[in-house]
Design a protein around this motif. Structure first.
Motif, PDB file in Angstrom:
ATOM      1  N   ILE A   1       0.829  -1.203   0.000  1.00 58.61           N
ATOM      2  CA  ILE A   1       0.000   0.000   0.000  1.00 58.61           C
ATOM      3  C   ILE A   1       0.864   1.253   0.000  1.00 58.61           C
ATOM      4  CG2 ILE A   1      -1.640   1.332   1.402  1.00 58.61           C
ATOM      5  CD1 ILE A   1      -2.882  -1.337   2.260  1.00 58.61           C
ATOM      6  N   SER A   2       1.961   1.223   0.753  1.00 59.36           N
ATOM      7  CA  SER A   2       2.835   2.398   0.812  1.00 59.36           C
ATOM      8  C   SER A   2       3.494   2.678  -0.533  1.00 59.36           C
ATOM      9  CB  SER A   2       3.888   2.221   1.910  1.00 59.36           C
ATOM     10  OG  SER A   2       4.558   0.984   1.785  1.00 59.36           O
ATOM     11  N   HIS A   3       3.825   1.638  -1.279  1.00 58.75           N
ATOM     12  CA  HIS A   3       4.377   1.817  -2.624  1.00 58.75           C
ATOM     13  C   HIS A   3       3.300   2.343  -3.567  1.00 58.75           C
ATOM     14  CE1 HIS A   3       5.783  -0.118  -6.609  1.00 58.75           C
ATOM     15  NE2 HIS A   3       6.409   1.029  -6.446  1.00 58.75           N
ATOM     16  N   TYR A   4       2.152   1.702  -3.530  1.00 58.32           N
ATOM     17  CA  TYR A   4       1.023   2.105  -4.374  1.00 58.32           C
ATOM     18  C   TYR A   4       0.715   3.592  -4.201  1.00 58.32           C
ATOM     19  CZ  TYR A   4      -4.048   2.673  -5.221  1.00 58.32           C
ATOM     20  OH  TYR A   4      -5.277   3.124  -5.596  1.00 58.32           O
ATOM     21  N   ALA A   5       0.628   4.038  -2.939  1.00 58.64           N
ATOM     22  CA  ALA A   5       0.257   5.428  -2.674  1.00 58.64           C
ATOM     23  C   ALA A   5       1.285   6.395  -3.218  1.00 58.64           C
ATOM     24  CB  ALA A   5       0.078   5.641  -1.173  1.00 58.64           C
ATOM     25  N   CYS A   6       2.573   6.095  -3.034  1.00 54.22           N
ATOM     26  CA  CYS A   6       3.605   7.007  -3.523  1.00 54.22           C
ATOM     27  C   CYS A   6       3.654   7.042  -5.045  1.00 54.22           C
ATOM     28  CB  CYS A   6       4.971   6.620  -2.953  1.00 54.22           C
ATOM     29  SG  CYS A   6       5.381   7.500  -1.427  1.00 54.22           S
ATOM     30  N   VAL A   7       3.417   5.898  -5.690  1.00 55.00           N
ATOM     31  CA  VAL A   7       3.404   5.882  -7.156  1.00 55.00           C
ATOM     32  C   VAL A   7       2.280   6.764  -7.689  1.00 55.00           C
ATOM     33  CG1 VAL A   7       2.926   4.427  -9.175  1.00 55.00           C
ATOM     34  CG2 VAL A   7       4.541   3.661  -7.459  1.00 55.00           C
ATOM     35  N   VAL A   8       1.091   6.621  -7.093  1.00 56.09           N
ATOM     36  CA  VAL A   8      -0.040   7.444  -7.527  1.00 56.09           C
ATOM     37  C   VAL A   8       0.229   8.920  -7.252  1.00 56.09           C
ATOM     38  CG1 VAL A   8      -2.487   7.933  -7.152  1.00 56.09           C
ATOM     39  CG2 VAL A   8      -1.691   5.565  -7.276  1.00 56.09           C
ATOM     40  N   LEU A   9       0.778   9.228  -6.072  1.00 51.02           N
ATOM     41  CA  LEU A   9       1.077  10.619  -5.729  1.00 51.02           C
ATOM     42  C   LEU A   9       2.116  11.217  -6.674  1.00 51.02           C
ATOM     43  CD1 LEU A   9       0.954  13.089  -3.826  1.00 51.02           C
ATOM     44  CD2 LEU A   9       2.752  12.002  -2.474  1.00 51.02           C
ATOM     45  N   LEU A  10       3.219  10.520  -6.857  1.00 54.32           N
ATOM     46  CA  LEU A  10       4.292  11.055  -7.710  1.00 54.32           C
ATOM     47  C   LEU A  10       3.844  11.181  -9.159  1.00 54.32           C
ATOM     48  CD1 LEU A  10       7.350   9.154  -6.184  1.00 54.32           C
ATOM     49  CD2 LEU A  10       6.743  11.565  -5.864  1.00 54.32           C
TER      50      LEU A  10
ATOM     51  N   VAL B   1      -4.748   2.051 -11.775  1.00 50.22           N
ATOM     52  CA  VAL B   1      -3.873   1.067 -12.421  1.00 50.22           C
ATOM     53  C   VAL B   1      -3.105   1.657 -13.605  1.00 50.22           C
ATOM     54  CG1 VAL B   1      -3.922  -1.046 -13.823  1.00 50.22           C
ATOM     55  CG2 VAL B   1      -4.968  -1.017 -11.575  1.00 50.22           C
ATOM     56  N   PRO B   2      -3.716   2.498 -14.447  1.00 52.02           N
ATOM     57  CA  PRO B   2      -2.931   3.104 -15.535  1.00 52.02           C
ATOM     58  C   PRO B   2      -1.706   3.876 -15.048  1.00 52.02           C
ATOM     59  CG  PRO B   2      -5.261   3.398 -15.963  1.00 52.02           C
ATOM     60  CD  PRO B   2      -5.153   2.843 -14.569  1.00 52.02           C
ATOM     61  N   ALA B   3      -1.845   4.592 -13.927  1.00 49.80           N
ATOM     62  CA  ALA B   3      -0.704   5.333 -13.377  1.00 49.80           C
ATOM     63  C   ALA B   3       0.383   4.380 -12.901  1.00 49.80           C
ATOM     64  CB  ALA B   3      -1.161   6.228 -12.221  1.00 49.80           C
ATOM     65  N   LEU B   4      -0.026   3.272 -12.307  1.00 51.20           N
ATOM     66  CA  LEU B   4       0.947   2.290 -11.844  1.00 51.20           C
ATOM     67  C   LEU B   4       1.658   1.620 -13.013  1.00 51.20           C
ATOM     68  CD1 LEU B   4      -1.283   0.728  -9.083  1.00 51.20           C
ATOM     69  CD2 LEU B   4       0.897   1.814  -8.643  1.00 51.20           C
ATOM     70  N   LYS B   5       0.894   1.269 -14.039  1.00 46.51           N
ATOM     71  CA  LYS B   5       1.506   0.613 -15.202  1.00 46.51           C
ATOM     72  C   LYS B   5       2.488   1.527 -15.907  1.00 46.51           C
ATOM     73  CE  LYS B   5      -1.929  -2.888 -16.381  1.00 46.51           C
ATOM     74  NZ  LYS B   5      -2.889  -3.385 -17.393  1.00 46.51           N
ATOM     75  N   ALA B   6       2.202   2.812 -15.881  1.00 48.85           N
ATOM     76  CA  ALA B   6       3.080   3.778 -16.548  1.00 48.85           C
ATOM     77  C   ALA B   6       4.464   3.823 -15.924  1.00 48.85           C
ATOM     78  CB  ALA B   6       2.457   5.166 -16.520  1.00 48.85           C
ATOM     79  N   ARG B   7       4.576   3.380 -14.659  1.00 46.45           N
ATOM     80  CA  ARG B   7       5.889   3.369 -13.998  1.00 46.45           C
ATOM     81  C   ARG B   7       6.759   2.230 -14.510  1.00 46.45           C
ATOM     82  NH1 ARG B   7       6.417   8.060 -10.966  1.00 46.45           N
ATOM     83  NH2 ARG B   7       8.041   6.995  -9.786  1.00 46.45           N
ATOM     84  N   GLY B   8       6.121   1.201 -15.073  1.00 48.97           N
ATOM     85  CA  GLY B   8       6.889   0.100 -15.645  1.00 48.97           C
ATOM     86  C   GLY B   8       7.552  -0.797 -14.634  1.00 48.97           C
ATOM     87  N   GLU B   9       7.043  -0.847 -13.400  1.00 46.44           N
ATOM     88  CA  GLU B   9       7.626  -1.715 -12.373  1.00 46.44           C
ATOM     89  C   GLU B   9       6.812  -2.993 -12.276  1.00 46.44           C
ATOM     90  OE1 GLU B   9       8.957   0.154  -8.652  1.00 46.44           O
ATOM     91  OE2 GLU B   9       8.120   2.010  -9.427  1.00 46.44           O
ATOM     92  N   TYR B  10       7.446  -4.114 -12.551  1.00 46.13           N
ATOM     93  CA  TYR B  10       6.738  -5.389 -12.506  1.00 46.13           C
ATOM     94  C   TYR B  10       7.422  -6.326 -11.510  1.00 46.13           C
ATOM     95  CZ  TYR B  10       4.206  -3.960 -16.684  1.00 46.13           C
ATOM     96  OH  TYR B  10       3.406  -3.296 -17.560  1.00 46.13           O
TER      97      TYR B  10
END
Length: 324
Positions: free
Chosen positions: A162-171, A313-322
């Motif tokens: 959750i902490s990773h998810y939140a920062c990815v969306v925020l950034l 999810v689109p914002a997360l996918k855009a980071r390219g971290e799998y």
């Protein structure tokens, strides 16, 4: 015509069978799978709910921690469990939204692979920074990051947490790219934040509030839509001009195909657990909001998952971290 008559004849029997299932369930202990190691914020809430539900169901609810792979190992066991109500599981915004972006292939469908039992609780998320970072609010953080982002790092409880998810969306919303340092859980990440080894985190109130109160870290913004009474003077991101509204959530699920009378009985026990004044007081102290009666409908969980899959999810996918 014959088929129709047969179905009409069977309808009362099927209804009676469903009623009997609801009346007799449960007749043995229930296993609650928590797809994370013991000791984290989700585990603490799950154990408290298990105790409350056990009292209402008059059967033991045994918590089984199955950590690993951002919750997918535990939920893979749940999705393959017998759909009889005797194995249920805990899911989060991480397991049902973030993982949809961070895994190329999941062992479960986050939207349709389970029967939601009900929402278990939500918690605001905070942008918190090391005590020595020379900023005091979100606007100052953005200005500082735009100049110093090459040397900055942020921590999380691990990729997909959750902490990773939140920062990815925020950034993503702030159009900033800062190096991510994943840890094996919230505790080591928080320790390094307090030690000044990383610059910031996006954390749940459950673990952040005690450290803020002790002056070991500082809060820059509430990432949810409402200010927190525990943090007077800390503004929301929205009130500082940024379209960010993030809350973690936890929910209970059963395997797909679990009879609806059983789901209804489990939902009834969940309602009894979250209505306990002692649990409400315990969770309020750490910023966790237990659901209102209206929010306890299983459909609420489906809506949260669908909204997250569409919006975040689109914002997360855009980071390219799998992860695989």
């Amino acid at each position: 015509m014959i088929l129709r008559r047969l179905l009409l004849a069977l309808a009362p029997l099927l209804l009676a069978a469903g009623t009997a299932t609801a009346q007799s369930f449960p007749t043995k202990p229930i296993t609650l799978i928590v797809p994370f190691p013991a000791g984290g914020p989700s585990d603490a809430l799950a154990r408290a709910l298990a105790q409350g539900m056990a009292a209402d169901l008059k059967q033991t609810v045994v918590v089984e921690n199955i950590g690993g792979a951002s919750g997918t190992i535990g939920l893979a066991k749940l999705v393959n469990a017998a759909p009889d109500g005797y194995t249920i599981g805990f899911g989060t915004i991480g397991t049902h939204v973030a993982n949809a972006a961070l895994f190329k292939k999941l062992p479960y469908d986050p939207l349709t692979g389970f029967e939601p039992i009900g929402l278990a609780g939500t918690a605001p998320l905070l942008l918190v920074a090391k005590a020595g970072l020379p900023v005091s609010n979100l606007k100052e953080f953005i200005a500082y990051a735009e100049t110093n982002k090459a040397g900055m790092t942020y921590g999380s409880a691990g990729v997909g947490s959750i902490s990773h998810y939140a920062c990815v969306v925020l950034l993503s919303a702030l159009k900033l790219n800062i190096t991510h340092v994943p840890y094996r859980g919230v505790a080591p990440a928080m320790n390094d934040l307090m030690g000044g080894h990383i610059d910031f985190m996006c954390d749940q109130t459950t673990t952040a509030l005690p450290q803020i109160a002790g002056g070991k870290i500082k809060a820059l913004a509430v990432l949810s839509d409402q200010p927190l009474p525990q943090l007077p003077g800390v503004a929301t991101a929205a009130s500082q001009g940024y379209d960010v509204n993030l809350r973690s959530w936890n929910a209970l699920f059963a395997p797909k195909g679990t009879p609806q009378p059983v789901i209804a009985r489990l939902n009834e026990a969940l309602r009894a657990a979250v209505a306990d004044p002692a649990l409400v007081k315990q969770m309020t102290a750490v910023g966790v909001d237990l659901p209102s009666p209206d929010a306890l409908q299983p459909a609420t969980v489906t809506t949260l998952i669908a909204r997250g899959l569409e919006k975040d999810v689109p914002a997360l996918k855009a980071r390219g971290e799998y992860l695989d």
